[in-house]
Write a protein that holds these residues in place. Sequence first.
Motif, mmCIF file in Angstrom:
data_model
loop_
_atom_site.group_PDB
_atom_site.id
_atom_site.type_symbol
_atom_site.label_atom_id
_atom_site.label_comp_id
_atom_site.label_asym_id
_atom_site.label_seq_id
_atom_site.Cartn_x
_atom_site.Cartn_y
_atom_site.Cartn_z
ATOM 1 N N ASN A 38 0.825 -1.214 0.000
ATOM 2 C CA ASN A 38 0.000 0.000 0.000
ATOM 3 C C ASN A 38 0.858 1.262 0.000
ATOM 4 O O ASN A 38 0.542 2.229 -0.701
ATOM 5 N N ASP A 44 1.854 9.278 -6.043
ATOM 6 C CA ASP A 44 2.403 10.624 -5.801
ATOM 7 C C ASP A 44 3.457 10.988 -6.832
ATOM 8 O O ASP A 44 3.495 12.115 -7.338
ATOM 9 N N ARG A 62 0.976 4.161 -2.956
ATOM 10 C CA ARG A 62 0.823 5.608 -2.701
ATOM 11 C C ARG A 62 2.037 6.376 -3.241
ATOM 12 O O ARG A 62 1.903 7.448 -3.818
#
Length: 106
Positions: free
Chosen positions: A78, A86, A82
Amino acid sequence: MSSLGPYTYVTLSMQSDEAPHVGVSFYTPRLRVSSGLLLSNPRPFLEFTSHEAHVHISTTGAGPVTDADLAIAREIFNAAARYLADCERLHADQSATDKAATDTAA
């Protein structure tokens, strides 16, 4: 905005009566990331490697996969998702800014 060139930063802190603390920060395009399965004692691993440092992550106690190992693997997955999202968003923003600056200069 000032920025340093690529580097890897490794620290080791040791206080009496405390466990040592190792910090590793990778700021380099030369970072290699790999994963696999050790065959001699089957267990998964994840590695982050640069010329200056090597980080190897595997199961608890280098033993059988536990529920805790699965939870940590999900957290890594996870966090990596992310990080990718980003990076993609910032790259797109920077590309749009660069294109706008080029169009304005022309």
